[in-house]
Motif scaffolding. Structure first.
Motif, PDB file in Angstrom:
ATOM      1  N   ARG A 223       2.371  -7.472   6.083  1.00 60.10           N
ATOM      2  CA  ARG A 223       3.549  -6.696   5.668  1.00 60.10           C
ATOM      3  C   ARG A 223       3.206  -5.230   5.385  1.00 60.10           C
ATOM      4  O   ARG A 223       4.084  -4.417   5.126  1.00 60.10           O
ATOM      5  CB  ARG A 223       4.189  -7.321   4.425  1.00 60.10           C
ATOM      6  CG  ARG A 223       4.856  -8.656   4.745  1.00 60.10           C
ATOM      7  CD  ARG A 223       5.442  -9.276   3.496  1.00 60.10           C
ATOM      8  NE  ARG A 223       6.588  -8.538   2.958  1.00 60.10           N
ATOM      9  CZ  ARG A 223       7.135  -8.803   1.775  1.00 60.10           C
ATOM     10  NH1 ARG A 223       6.640  -9.770   1.010  1.00 60.10           N
ATOM     11  NH2 ARG A 223       8.171  -8.113   1.337  1.00 60.10           N
ATOM     12  N   MET A 224       1.920  -4.898   5.429  1.00 66.88           N
ATOM     13  CA  MET A 224       1.511  -3.513   5.207  1.00 66.88           C
ATOM     14  C   MET A 224       1.477  -2.762   6.533  1.00 66.88           C
ATOM     15  O   MET A 224       1.105  -3.330   7.554  1.00 66.88           O
ATOM     16  CB  MET A 224       0.096  -3.494   4.607  1.00 66.88           C
ATOM     17  CG  MET A 224       0.060  -3.704   3.133  1.00 66.88           C
ATOM     18  SD  MET A 224       0.581  -2.198   2.292  1.00 66.88           S
ATOM     19  CE  MET A 224       0.475  -2.729   0.595  1.00 66.88           C
ATOM     20  N   ASP A 225       1.804  -1.496   6.470  1.00 66.79           N
ATOM     21  CA  ASP A 225       1.747  -0.669   7.673  1.00 66.79           C
ATOM     22  C   ASP A 225       0.312  -0.164   7.827  1.00 66.79           C
ATOM     23  O   ASP A 225      -0.060   0.863   7.250  1.00 66.79           O
ATOM     24  CB  ASP A 225       2.737   0.497   7.513  1.00 66.79           C
ATOM     25  CG  ASP A 225       2.774   1.372   8.748  1.00 66.79           C
ATOM     26  OD1 ASP A 225       1.880   1.211   9.618  1.00 66.79           O
ATOM     27  OD2 ASP A 225       3.682   2.213   8.837  1.00 66.79           O
ATOM     28  N   SER A 226      -0.497  -0.892   8.596  1.00 67.19           N
ATOM     29  CA  SER A 226      -1.913  -0.532   8.622  1.00 67.19           C
ATOM     30  C   SER A 226      -2.167   0.797   9.335  1.00 67.19           C
ATOM     31  O   SER A 226      -3.129   1.490   9.022  1.00 67.19           O
ATOM     32  CB  SER A 226      -2.752  -1.662   9.230  1.00 67.19           C
ATOM     33  OG  SER A 226      -2.292  -1.959  10.508  1.00 67.19           O
ATOM     34  N   THR A 227      -1.303   1.177  10.267  1.00 67.40           N
ATOM     35  CA  THR A 227      -1.486   2.477  10.937  1.00 67.40           C
ATOM     36  C   THR A 227      -1.364   3.609   9.924  1.00 67.40           C
ATOM     37  O   THR A 227      -2.200   4.525   9.884  1.00 67.40           O
ATOM     38  CB  THR A 227      -0.419   2.665  12.040  1.00 67.40           C
ATOM     39  OG1 THR A 227      -0.263   1.434  12.722  1.00 67.40           O
ATOM     40  CG2 THR A 227      -0.807   3.764  13.001  1.00 67.40           C
ATOM     41  N   GLU A 228      -0.332   3.509   9.088  1.00 74.12           N
ATOM     42  CA  GLU A 228      -0.106   4.547   8.078  1.00 74.12           C
ATOM     43  C   GLU A 228      -1.282   4.591   7.089  1.00 74.12           C
ATOM     44  O   GLU A 228      -1.769   5.662   6.719  1.00 74.12           O
ATOM     45  CB  GLU A 228       1.199   4.243   7.337  1.00 74.12           C
ATOM     46  CG  GLU A 228       1.641   5.348   6.388  1.00 74.12           C
ATOM     47  CD  GLU A 228       2.748   4.885   5.435  1.00 74.12           C
ATOM     48  OE1 GLU A 228       3.023   5.630   4.476  1.00 74.12           O
ATOM     49  OE2 GLU A 228       3.329   3.803   5.637  1.00 74.12           O
ATOM     50  N   ILE A 229      -1.755   3.417   6.712  1.00 78.38           N
ATOM     51  CA  ILE A 229      -2.869   3.325   5.758  1.00 78.38           C
ATOM     52  C   ILE A 229      -4.140   3.955   6.339  1.00 78.38           C
ATOM     53  O   ILE A 229      -4.799   4.786   5.698  1.00 78.38           O
ATOM     54  CB  ILE A 229      -3.143   1.850   5.381  1.00 78.38           C
ATOM     55  CG1 ILE A 229      -1.968   1.291   4.566  1.00 78.38           C
ATOM     56  CG2 ILE A 229      -4.442   1.706   4.596  1.00 78.38           C
ATOM     57  CD1 ILE A 229      -1.947  -0.216   4.479  1.00 78.38           C
ATOM     58  N   LEU A 230      -4.459   3.577   7.564  1.00 76.95           N
ATOM     59  CA  LEU A 230      -5.693   4.087   8.177  1.00 76.95           C
ATOM     60  C   LEU A 230      -5.616   5.593   8.406  1.00 76.95           C
ATOM     61  O   LEU A 230      -6.603   6.314   8.230  1.00 76.95           O
ATOM     62  CB  LEU A 230      -5.985   3.347   9.493  1.00 76.95           C
ATOM     63  CG  LEU A 230      -6.328   1.864   9.306  1.00 76.95           C
ATOM     64  CD1 LEU A 230      -6.486   1.164  10.642  1.00 76.95           C
ATOM     65  CD2 LEU A 230      -7.589   1.710   8.460  1.00 76.95           C
TER      66      LEU A 230
END
Ligand SMILES: [Zn+2]
Lengths: 479, 333
Positions: free
Chosen positions: B65-72
């Motif tokens: 459910r996390m936006d991993s692109t935004e996080i990375l």
């Protein structure tokens, strides 16, 4: 993030609060942008100090803002003693304002250390007064305690003076654990321990401290802190590993193992020099069960021995040597020293006094777990073997009294059971390689390293949940 | 005896079951409220906040459910080009605390290739002092927490060879006290959080034999109060984050059974907020990500089956460490 009580509010109050926070947020963000802008353009000025001071008042843990302040201060540093001093004084006030907002701010306390180290003539006395003030407000504030240690280390304060301070703080409040802790650190500095004794301080200091702390627990036995300190004084502290047992496990001339069991885990390179018929065993010939780097147990497979007697010699240092005589085909296990280090007669009689005092206290105020715990410790320290039944019954009482930790007490009973079994085994059947530990309600196998030389261990009918410690049973494995 | 003035009371009002979905929703929702006052005031430790949220979501089986692109993307922007360390947020300075958090997230998301690993190793190694201790950044604050951050980071990167681990261990041992615990620096009082860091460092470096398990284990199990909660030092209030520091340390010492797990569970569950989701430090306080992770992590250590198992040293899901073949030492009793 700690201790923020959730308060039920009406919709109106919530909206009001929301508005107020939105304003605060804008103000904070505005300041932050300004500070970061200045920093990115390398502008180190008064205004930067003013902006960061305001931001840090709101959020003293924002480390980057403290970093920026330090950069500004260093940029403004002048050779003029007076103005540099004034600049640093200003920093001390900023820190103090932030500490008023949060006296546990890592960033603020660290900045204070940094400032003090930059003073040409640091005003240490004032800092000690500041510590006194903050410790008065919160005697357990470990940030302030750490800062006090920082100041003391750099000022002319002596450990003796600080020992007096700890005394005063303890007298003010017996349950000040931090002050007792401080005392435990200072005592060995003021009264350095003698080598080769199991105590943290010399005997006369130990006795004096024991008497003082017993007085303190008599004043109010429900205060936990002095009991922790008392437990420390009562228990032995083993400094270096000692060789406890040497075993010669042999089923014939071609199959002999030499086993060494130590009181603490040690590395291969720290095994004392051992020779068989005057021929040294090389350090790298030893191996540990499970190939552990640090081990209580070290084993060497001996090369073929002729029939008849052989001598094994162990040199601990140039002056202490021990030797034993062995014959192939005949297993022999020798204790090299006592399981625990000896107490002197004077310490022994003081501990007896402590024991009597605690028994009296238990009669006056029954059901105090700290009293019982201390009796257990003192009896254990004096002689676990002769006190076994009593210690065990106190541990049972503790299980009823302190049900949260019932399994801790069960494990301690098992440790006691094991310790006394080892001592008994040693007294009666030293060379018998059968070791019976069945039906003892053991929940753990303490001292498993001391089973290393036993050819057969009976652990049936116990309450064990893990037999992992049995890996040290090297003699069992070979036969 | 018997009276504990410093404890809390748990009543029938407090949650008794794990509000699984509420917590996941709280974490996902948190990252969407970027205009909140609280979000602004926590910017200076954002990277750790993200690690708390991501690890908690992973324990709850909802990492997707996390936006991993935004996080990375955010993490990459936080790596300092000069030093190689990570800052908590854009515009802030790099620090060991946030370097560890960033590496933990990168390992969970299998994205170490997105950053300059060699620069991280150099940054961490450069912060080791002559006495084996670590400074948190170039401004020189020394703390055993930072020793743990350094060793933890390098263990995850499999680059422990870059520092002097022997000296790192020696320094930590200088911080040991007569109660068996550890403090911030030599001389500092024992504190459960600091104990977790030091025992964790000894576990990673395979040096747990230096600890007296019975002595320290006893001090740790004495942290449990009648409410079931654990405090971090004698005569202090219980707090859910200590359920993690203490339980994890006891696990490393092979003595988790020395506390009463049933009562511990009741306490942790009572710190949930049934309205908002998330966990608080004590029943009735405000929730945050930090206590949410440590509440869930504590429950996981106690064997809560609806959560993924957690590693007691790294505070990351066990499967992540299995995936990269990183093991830890657990004392045998
Ligand atoms: Zn907390």
């Amino acid at each position: 993030m700690h201790g923020r009580l959730k308060i039920k509010t009406t919709a109106e109050q919530a909206a009001e609060k929301q508005k107020e926070r939105e304003e605060k947020r804008k103000l904070y963000l505005g300041g932050l942008t300004k500070a970061f802008d200045k920093r990115s353009t390398g502008t180190y000025d008064e205004e930067g100090l003013k902006v960061t001071a305001q931001l840090l008042m709101a959020n003293p843990d924002a480390a980057t803002l403290w970093n920026f302040r330090r950069e500004i201060i260093l940029a403004m540093k002048s050779d003029d003693h007076e103005s540099w001093d004034k600049l640093l004084q200003g920093e001390l006030s900023v820190v103090e304002n932030c500490l008023m907002k949060n006296h546990k701010s890592y960033g603020a306390w660290h900045h204070r250390c940094w400032v003090m180290e930059n003073f040409p003539n640091p005003p240490w006395d004032k800092e000690l007064a500041l510590c006194d003030k903050y410790l008065k407000a919160d005697e357990r504030n470990f940030h302030c305690w750490d800062y006090r240690r920082f100041v003391v280390a750099r000022s002319s304060k002596q450990p003796e003076d600080e020992l007096k301070t700890s005394q005063q703080l303890i007298e003010r409040n017996l349950s000040n654990y931090s002050a007792w802790h401080y005392r435990s650190k200072l005592l060995p500095l003021v009264y350095p321990p003698l080598p080769d004794t199991p105590h943290p301080v010399p005997e006369n200091t130990l006795i004096k401290e024991l008497q003082t702390v017993v007085e303190a627990v008599f004043t109010d036995p429900s205060d936990q802190s002095p009991w922790f300190f008392l437990r420390w004084l009562v228990n032995r502290q083993e400094k270096n590993p000692r060789l406890l047992q040497t075993g010669f496990i042999s089923s014939g001339t071609k199959d002999s193992l030499l086993v060494c069991v130590f009181s603490k885990p040690l590395m291969q390179q720290n095994i004392p020099q051992i020779s068989v018929d005057d021929e040294d065993v090389g350090n790298n010939e030893w191996h540990a069960p499970d190939n552990e780097t640090y081990s209580y147990v070290w084993v060497v497979q001996l090369k073929e021995l002729s029939e008849g007697e052989h001598s094994i010699a162990i040199s601990f240092n140039s002056s202490t040597k021990k030797s034993l005589t062995v014959s192939p085909g005949k297993t022999s296990v020798a204790w090299m020293t006592e399981l625990e280090e000896e107490l002197t007669g004077l310490t022994r009689s003081t501990l007896e006094e402590v024991k009597q005092n605690c028994i009296t206290l238990d009669e006056l105020d029954p059901g105090n777990k700290w009293v019982l715990l201390t009796i257990v410790d003192v009896m254990w320290a004096l002689d676990s073997y002769s006190h076994q039944a009593k210690i065990s019954s106190y541990l049972s009482q503790l299980q009823d009294l302190d049900p949260l930790r019932t399994k801790y007490y069960a494990d301690m009973k098992s440790k006691l059971s094991m310790e006394t079994a080892l001592k008994k085994h040693r007294l009666t059947t030293e060379n018998d390689d059968q070791f019976k530990l069945n039906e003892r309600r053991l929940t753990r196998i303490a001292y498993s390293h001391l089973l290393a030389c036993s050819k057969s261990v009976d652990l049936s009918c116990n309450e064990l949940s893990s037999i992992q410690p049995l890996k040290s049973l090297v003699a069992c494995a070979c036969s | 005896m018997g009276s504990h003035p410093k404890d809390v009371v748990i009543t029938d009002e407090h949650p008794k079951t794990l509000l699984y979905q509420k917590h996941a929703d709280y974490i996902v929702g948190y990252s969407k409220k970027k205009d909140d006052y609280e979000f602004t005031m926590t910017e200076h430790f954002r990277m750790s906040g993200m690690y708390w949220g991501i690890t908690a979501l992973d324990l709850l089986n909802q990492l997707d459910r996390m936006d991993s692109t935004e996080i990375l993307d955010f993490i990459c922007k936080c790596q300092d080009k000069g030093s190689g360390g990570f800052s908590p947020s854009i515009g802030h300075d790099a620090h060991l605390l946030y370097t560890l958090s960033a590496v933990q997230i990168l390992v969970i998301l299998e994205a170490l290739d997105k950053v300059d690993v060699e620069a991280i190793v150099k940054y961490v190694a450069g912060l080791q002092n002559e006495d084996g201790s670590f400074s948190g950044d170039q401004w020189g604050e020394v703390d055993t927490r930072f020793s743990f951050c350094a060793v933890n980071t390098l263990a995850l990167l499999k680059r422990l060879d870059a520092i002097n681990t022997e000296k790192a261990v020696e320094f930590v041992m200088r911080c040991q006290n007569v109660d068996g615990g550890f403090g911030t620096r030599p001389g500092s009082e024992s504190h459960a959080g600091q104990i977790y860091c030091c025992v964790g460092l000894l576990s990673i470096t395979g040096q747990l034999h230096r600890v007296n398990g019975d002595l320290l284990g006893w001090w740790l199990c004495e942290r449990q109060l009648p409410s079931g909660g654990l405090n971090g030092r004698p005569e202090k209030l219980p707090d859910v984050c200590y359920s993690w520091w203490v339980l994890a340390s006891l696990t490393m010492l092979g003595r988790l059974h020395w506390i009463n797990a049933d009562k511990m569970r009741v306490f942790i569950l009572a710190t949930q907020d049934a309205e908002t989701g998330g966990f608080t430090d004590r029943p009735g306080d405000m929730v945050d990500l930090y206590h949410t992770l440590f509440g869930l992590a504590g429950l996981s250590l106690l064997g809560e089956s609806s959560l993924k198992p957690i590693n007691p040293v790294f505070c990351m899901p066990q499967y992540v460490l299995d995936r990269i073949s990183v093991t830890v030492q657990i004392m045998s009793t």
